[in-house]
Design an enzyme around this catalytic site. Sequence first.
Site, PDB file in Angstrom:
ATOM      1  CD  GLN A   1       9.505  30.716  14.229  1.00 31.03           C
ATOM      2  OE1 GLN A   1      10.074  31.737  14.244  1.00 31.03           O
ATOM      3  NE2 GLN A   1       9.928  29.712  14.965  1.00 31.03           N
ATOM      4  CB  SER A   2       4.108  36.159  16.563  1.00 30.22           C
ATOM      5  OG  SER A   2       3.932  37.364  16.835  1.00 30.22           O
ATOM      6  CG  ASN A   3       8.574  38.629  12.796  1.00 32.73           C
ATOM      7  OD1 ASN A   3       9.859  37.806  12.919  1.00 32.73           O
ATOM      8  ND2 ASN A   3       7.812  38.490  11.829  1.00 32.73           N
TER       9      ASN A   3
ATOM     10  CB  CYS B   1       4.969  37.003  20.152  1.00 30.48           C
ATOM     11  SG  CYS B   1       3.169  36.879  20.143  1.00 30.48           S
TER      12      CYS B   1
END
Length: 329
Positions: free
Chosen positions: A74-76, A78
């Site tokens: 859930q990396s913002n 990325c």
Amino acid sequence: MLNYPARIKLGHLPTPLEEMPRLSEALGGPRLFVKRDDETGLATGGNKTRKLEFLLADALEEGADTVITAGAAQSNHCRQTAAAAVKCGLKCILTLTGSDPGVWNGNLLLDDLLGAEVRFVGDVTWTGLLDVMAGVADEVRAAGGRPYVIPVGGSTPVGATGYVAAIEELMEQLKEKNLNIDHIVFASSSGGTQSGLAVGARAFGFGGQVLGISVASKVDDLMGVLEQLSNDTARHLGLDLHFSRGDFQVNDDYLGAGYGKPAEPEREAIRLLAQTEGILVDPVYTGRALAGLIDLIRKGAFDKDETVLFWHTGGTAALFAYVEELRGF
Ligand SMILES: Cc1ncc(COP(=O)(O)O)c(C=O)c1O
């Protein structure tokens, strides 16, 4: 005026600086403002947009055709990198920890919509991801491509420069509004935001406190990163500024069950802000930082006549990946 390195326009800047009178009233606390970096653009916004303005300028200067970065599913960071790559006409490869969750929601859905190549790399530490990305870069080179690797969170001197410039932006807004801020409070993780803010505060004479609420690391670990990265960022910008651990304020009281594991404090903070100001924060970063700020206000950590700025660093796309943890029924 600072002599910035190459920068490309990706964000909707300056972001709004808004007062939050209803939240302040609900808490019986100090005067509260919010800096809306959840509205920086790039497919639902967030703090990484500011870093990417410098990182992708650097990638383009190096002649890259493929951007490689890494993070959690859930990396913002990325997701914003994937969007920035699209805008610059570059290919994007994301190496994500863990395994394919099956259901692609929140940021992961957006990564896919943005056309990024997503690779799950298993249980790798954040430092281990550097080796994984080096391997992917070799692969890209072998196929005739030109890779540009961005470490987790974009927290390099090039990336942190985005938050040095953010302080310059804030100082202009404060001047326009004839406003004084005593404390800036925000979510701190890979250290790029806090290092940039620390360098910017010194460079532009911001006189208030800069308090990072740690969402993942113990104080000691984060301090080490901040010391190194702030000094490197100052050097990168040709500034004669030096930092030691005592120069940073970090609070790790709100780590709860760990990174990416929201519980009652985050749930309460998300609902309180949504229902007083109509603003959304996320379950992993800004919800945790806001929960910390709310707790500090309740404990009387700030005087009533002080002014506190909550620097909203984004992340709201992750809300849609935490339905079970967040719903109120
Ligand atoms: C929404 C949000 N807030 C805060 C942070 C922390 O920023 P930094 O990694 O620069 O400390 C991140 C980083 O991933 C984020 O996505």
